[in-house]
Design an enzyme around this catalytic site. Structure first.
Site, PDB file in Angstrom:
ATOM      1  N   ILE A  26       7.006  -0.921  -5.850  1.00 14.63           N
ATOM      2  CA  ILE A  26       5.967  -0.626  -6.907  1.00 14.63           C
ATOM      3  C   ILE A  26       4.896   0.456  -6.487  1.00 14.63           C
ATOM      4  O   ILE A  26       4.759   1.382  -7.443  1.00 14.63           O
ATOM      5  CB  ILE A  26       5.165  -1.998  -6.697  1.00 14.63           C
ATOM      6  N   ASP A  73       2.408   4.303   4.636  1.00 16.55           N
ATOM      7  CA  ASP A  73       3.655   3.245   4.598  1.00 16.55           C
ATOM      8  C   ASP A  73       4.214   3.177   5.844  1.00 16.55           C
ATOM      9  O   ASP A  73       4.435   4.242   6.620  1.00 16.55           O
ATOM     10  CB  ASP A  73       4.676   3.594   3.464  1.00 16.55           C
ATOM     11  N   GLY A 118       9.872   0.867   3.047  1.00 19.01           N
ATOM     12  CA  GLY A 118       9.880   2.051   2.153  1.00 19.01           C
ATOM     13  C   GLY A 118      10.664   3.172   2.368  1.00 19.01           C
ATOM     14  O   GLY A 118      11.179   2.991   3.590  1.00 19.01           O
ATOM     15  N   GLN A 142      -1.032  -1.900  -1.772  1.00 19.98           N
ATOM     16  CA  GLN A 142       0.402  -2.593  -2.254  1.00 19.98           C
ATOM     17  C   GLN A 142       1.234  -3.036  -0.791  1.00 19.98           C
ATOM     18  O   GLN A 142       1.943  -3.990  -0.964  1.00 19.98           O
ATOM     19  CB  GLN A 142       1.410  -1.513  -2.810  1.00 19.98           C
ATOM     20  N   ALA A 195       2.516  -5.034   1.990  1.00 16.92           N
ATOM     21  CA  ALA A 195       2.531  -6.210   2.389  1.00 16.92           C
ATOM     22  C   ALA A 195       4.115  -6.534   2.745  1.00 16.92           C
ATOM     23  O   ALA A 195       4.884  -5.717   2.548  1.00 16.92           O
ATOM     24  CB  ALA A 195       2.512  -7.140   1.266  1.00 16.92           C
ATOM     25  N   TYR A 204       2.849 -16.712   2.494  1.00  7.65           N
ATOM     26  CA  TYR A 204       2.831 -15.436   1.759  1.00  7.65           C
ATOM     27  C   TYR A 204       1.525 -15.626   0.764  1.00  7.65           C
ATOM     28  O   TYR A 204       0.826 -14.854   0.468  1.00  7.65           O
ATOM     29  CB  TYR A 204       4.227 -15.119   1.085  1.00  7.65           C
TER      30      TYR A 204
HETATM   31  N1  LIG Z   1       8.165  -7.405  -6.080  1.00  9.86           N
HETATM   32  C1  LIG Z   1       7.631  -8.299  -6.529  1.00  9.86           C
HETATM   33  O1  LIG Z   1       8.224  -9.115  -7.186  1.00  9.86           O
HETATM   34  C2  LIG Z   1       6.267  -8.691  -6.126  1.00  9.86           C
HETATM   35  C3  LIG Z   1       5.674  -9.964  -6.903  1.00  9.86           C
HETATM   36  C4  LIG Z   1       4.444 -10.162  -6.534  1.00  9.86           C
HETATM   37  C5  LIG Z   1       3.638  -9.334  -5.768  1.00  9.86           C
HETATM   38  N2  LIG Z   1       4.183  -8.220  -5.187  1.00  9.86           N
HETATM   39  C6  LIG Z   1       3.259  -7.598  -4.253  1.00  9.86           C
HETATM   40  O2  LIG Z   1       3.290  -6.208  -4.574  1.00  9.86           O
HETATM   41  C7  LIG Z   1       3.118  -5.185  -3.317  1.00  9.86           C
HETATM   42  C8  LIG Z   1       4.444  -4.314  -3.572  1.00  9.86           C
HETATM   43  O3  LIG Z   1       5.650  -4.895  -3.386  1.00  9.86           O
HETATM   44  P1  LIG Z   1       7.014  -4.177  -3.626  1.00  9.86           P
HETATM   45  O4  LIG Z   1       7.932  -5.015  -4.392  1.00  9.86           O
HETATM   46  O5  LIG Z   1       6.821  -2.795  -4.094  1.00  9.86           O
HETATM   47  O6  LIG Z   1       7.386  -4.387  -2.231  1.00  9.86           O
HETATM   48  P2  LIG Z   1       8.187  -3.337  -1.194  1.00  9.86           P
HETATM   49  O7  LIG Z   1       8.447  -4.031  -0.027  1.00  9.86           O
HETATM   50  O8  LIG Z   1       8.995  -2.351  -1.806  1.00  9.86           O
HETATM   51  O9  LIG Z   1       6.680  -2.475  -0.900  1.00  9.86           O
HETATM   52  C9  LIG Z   1       5.872  -2.707   0.335  1.00  9.86           C
HETATM   53  C10 LIG Z   1       5.752  -1.350   1.001  1.00  9.86           C
HETATM   54  O10 LIG Z   1       4.761  -1.722   2.320  1.00  9.86           O
HETATM   55  C11 LIG Z   1       5.302  -1.248   3.359  1.00  9.86           C
HETATM   56  N3  LIG Z   1       4.635  -1.891   4.325  1.00  9.86           N
HETATM   57  C12 LIG Z   1       4.946  -3.118   4.843  1.00  9.86           C
HETATM   58  N4  LIG Z   1       4.100  -3.631   5.938  1.00  9.86           N
HETATM   59  C13 LIG Z   1       3.282  -2.373   5.988  1.00  9.86           C
HETATM   60  C14 LIG Z   1       1.985  -2.158   6.969  1.00  9.86           C
HETATM   61  N5  LIG Z   1       1.866  -3.191   8.005  1.00  9.86           N
HETATM   62  N6  LIG Z   1       1.594  -0.865   6.837  1.00  9.86           N
HETATM   63  C15 LIG Z   1       2.023   0.096   6.233  1.00  9.86           C
HETATM   64  N7  LIG Z   1       3.127  -0.487   5.220  1.00  9.86           N
HETATM   65  C16 LIG Z   1       3.717  -1.386   5.046  1.00  9.86           C
HETATM   66  C17 LIG Z   1       6.741  -1.326   3.082  1.00  9.86           C
HETATM   67  O11 LIG Z   1       7.410  -0.406   4.116  1.00  9.86           O
HETATM   68  C18 LIG Z   1       7.065  -1.121   1.799  1.00  9.86           C
HETATM   69  O12 LIG Z   1       7.419   0.429   1.411  1.00  9.86           O
HETATM   70  C19 LIG Z   1       3.256  -6.023  -2.345  1.00  9.86           C
HETATM   71  O13 LIG Z   1       1.834  -6.312  -1.859  1.00  9.86           O
HETATM   72  C20 LIG Z   1       3.834  -7.360  -3.007  1.00  9.86           C
HETATM   73  O14 LIG Z   1       3.465  -8.587  -2.157  1.00  9.86           O
HETATM   74  C21 LIG Z   1       5.500  -7.757  -5.122  1.00  9.86           C
END
Ligand SMILES: NC(=O)c1ccc[n+]([C@@H]2O[C@H](COP(=O)([O-])OP(=O)(O)OC[C@H]3O[C@@H](n4cnc5c(N)ncnc54)[C@H](O)[C@@H]3O)[C@@H](O)[C@H]2O)c1
Length: 321
Positions: free
Chosen positions: A15, A35, A40, A80, A82, A147
């Site tokens: 995202i 990141d 990522g 973003q 997590a 979570y």
């Molecule tokens: N994908 C979904 O269906 C969904 C649904 C609800 C909420 N979300 C939320 O949306 C956000 C983005 O999700 P996504 O699907 O792009 O996930 P993703 O895992 O692709 O992206 C999250 C990014 O955060 C980075 N990251 C993790 N821990 C970190 C840290 N301690 N410091 C710096 N970077 C860190 C990861 O390397 C990754 O690139 C998240 O907060 C997730 O909880 C996602």
């Protein structure tokens, strides 16, 4: 957003990288990505790097010094970063560190840096199993996962930061996000990606449970657009669902995926693993429509087509690194 400096945590993820593209299309002067690259990938930012002024910082959102340095002069933050729901269940302490302490640090340092608005990722996971459908923003927190607990904490922290420091914020409760750049390499890949790998190998896609479990699938570019609308809006405090309002069962989803890939295959069913599985999900998107002007634009079939095309172009399958 023209001529503004924007920071995206987790910006190399699915995202976050789509938000980076959208921010550049809106004319941002500089985009800073923080990141830690646990999930990522630099490739996700290829378009953004080519078309905008992007600075990529490999680092952890729990690192206060790094946040403080990186946030100097930043106008807006999209938060973003997590870890996934499955990883949170396996390692609750890490979930607390990243989701709760990390988010606290991002908000706190954003306030110190004079950031004008923070848009952050919450999740439909806060709702847990439905008390009613569609789930609107007033639906109770039936969550039972670490979570979801972290995401609820994030929303509560945002309110507290607003009360004490006047932080402008929008929290977006994403439903089930899919599309190009979903993680295909890591340990915590999602069901659609695993299905595509199985189908490619000529194997039957596996459904855990009876397939009646439903979700509200929303295309990643619609999610990125919702983030832009949230930032541009005059609303300075609020929590919004981002979904489509359409419920799709895993049985319907696998049918659509198979129609687009290999109609000769049928799914097989296995006993669910132990993760708490939510039975049904459908978002009410009335609030975000009315207050932020958001409408989902990409239907499931079109979105799946885009995702499958992208997955085909990837050099490797989802083998672990
Ligand atoms: N994908 C979904 O269906 C969904 C649904 C609800 C909420 N979300 C939320 O949306 C956000 C983005 O999700 P996504 O699907 O792009 O996930 P993703 O895992 O692709 O992206 C999250 C990014 O955060 C980075 N990251 C993790 N821990 C970190 C840290 N301690 N410091 C710096 N970077 C860190 C990861 O390397 C990754 O690139 C998240 O907060 C997730 O909880 C996602």
């Amino acid at each position: 957003m023209k001529d503004k400096k924007v920071l995206i945590t987790g910006g190399a993820g699915n995202i976050g990288s789509h938000i980076a593209d959208a921010v550049i299309e809106e004319g941002a002067k500089e985009v800073i990505i923080i990141d830690d690259f646990t999930r990522g990938r630099e490739e996700n930012l290829a378009w953004a790097v080519k078309h905008g002024n992007v600075r990529i910082i490999k680092g952890d959102i729990c690192d206060r010094e790094l946040l403080s340095k990186s946030l100097k002069g930043v106008d807006y933050v999209f938060h973003q970063a997590a870890i996934r729901i499955t990883q949170c269940q396996e390692d609750p302490l890490l979930a607390k560190k990243v989701l709760i302490d990390g988010t606290f640090s991002v908000f706190d340092e954003a306030i110190k840096a004079g950031v004008k608005k923070v848009v952050f990722a919450s999740s439909a996971s806060v709702y847990g199993n439905p008390s009613y459908l569609p789930m609107d923003e007033k639906h109770p927190f039936n969550n039972t996962t670490f979570y979801g607990a972290g995401k609820i904490a994030n929303e509560e922290l945002a309110k507290a930061f607003r009360e004490k420091y006047g932080m402008n914020y929008i929290g977006l409760r994403y439903f089930n996000v899919y599309g190009p750049r979903m993680d295909i390499y890591g340990v915590y890949t999602e069901v659609m990606i695993r299905w595509l790998d199985m189908i490619k190998e000529g194997r039957q896609p596996v459904i855990f449970g009876d397939g009646k479990q439903s979700m509200d699938f929303v295309y990643v570019k619609d999610i990125a657009r919702a983030n832009i609308l949230a930032l541009q809006s005059d609303v300075n405090e609020g929590i919004y669902n981002v979904g489509t309002g359409i419920e799709t069962s895993l049985n319907q989803l696998v049918k659509s995926v198979l129609e687009l890939t290999n109609p000769d295959l049928t799914p097989i069913y296995e006993k669910p693993k132990n993760l708490v599985i939510v039975s049904r999900r459908r978002a009410s998107i009335e609030k975000i429509k009315k207050e932020l002007g958001f409408e989902p634009e990409t239907g499931l079939k079109d979105g799946l087509r885009e995702m499958i095309k992208w997955k085909e172009e990837q050099p490797r399958g989802s083998e672990k690194e």
